[in-house]
Design an enzyme around this catalytic site. Sequence first.
Site, mmCIF file in Angstrom:
data_model
loop_
_atom_site.group_PDB
_atom_site.id
_atom_site.type_symbol
_atom_site.label_atom_id
_atom_site.label_comp_id
_atom_site.label_asym_id
_atom_site.label_seq_id
_atom_site.Cartn_x
_atom_site.Cartn_y
_atom_site.Cartn_z
ATOM 1 C CG ASP A 159 -1.991 -0.987 1.238
ATOM 2 O OD1 ASP A 159 -2.408 -1.273 -0.253
ATOM 3 O OD2 ASP A 159 -2.729 -1.280 2.096
ATOM 4 N NE ARG A 201 -4.803 -1.873 -4.298
ATOM 5 C CZ ARG A 201 -4.410 -2.271 -3.095
ATOM 6 N NH1 ARG A 201 -3.901 -1.095 -1.956
ATOM 7 N NH2 ARG A 201 -4.265 -3.504 -2.570
#
Length: 305
Positions: A132, A182
């Site tokens: 992330d 992402r």
Amino acid sequence: MEAISKNFFLYLSNNKLLDRFAKRFGAKFGADKIVGGETFTHAIPIIQQLNHDGLEVTVDHLGEFVDCEEESRDRAGECIRTIQQIASGGLRSEVSLKLTSLGLDISRDLVIENLSLILKEAEKHEITVTIDMEDSSRCGETLDIYRELKEKYPNLGTVVQSYLYRSDEDLDALNDCDPYLRLVKGAYKESPKVAFSEKKLVDDNLKHLIKKNLLNGHYTAVASHDDRIVEYTKALAEEHSIPREQFEFQMLYGMRNQMQKDLVEEGYKVRVYLPYGEDWYGYFMRRLAERPANIAFAVKGIFSK
């Protein structure tokens, strides 16, 4: 008014006193609507149901800004156990993690050591791990670590945020390592020196990044609840004959549930980001900041029995 609301919840997300209060009283105030429980065991039935409904999953053990080496090793151990449980349970799930939970703010060697142990276990079970992205101050080092470990572990992905000015150049720098990315708008409070403040510019840049990464031939996870971004991606794939195996849509657990189901019925891959753990407070506040409608979850949680 929306900008004031966003700044308010981003401010609350960094309040240590409220964070301690939240841990003490558990995932109340609507947080249980978007968090899968305090342990991975609690999250398993949710994953099973999502899989049954045709949805893929990525799980995230909540927690960041670890400043103790022992705790960072504990976090790595939790990730490894989660990967083992995913494999033994036959769950269709990947794993997401934050480098600050593995010791990024303590030592680069420590975070690489912890992440390497996780990736070895994930590789054994053919499970993808996504790093992330956190705030802009950690962006450069996160991408450097990603590039370093991607050479050895192809099952590694990371995140690029469209509200940062640097993101277009980051895609260029990552192009030669066949990145699994992402692509998101971004959820941290950033200075106008490093990030777009206008929503339209953030949205336009996200579209640009999606197009660039897909046309470069790389796997792309489009992480957005925005109908316009979803429709843009579908139209882009159709126009350029991009196979559906090259991209997926990602959405947060508890949000846009009908859209998730509709996309699955249309034949698109949809992955649900399912966080779990006691450190839910900062995550929850950032979700409220992203979308004022999310506040309804909190209000419902406060007054429900």
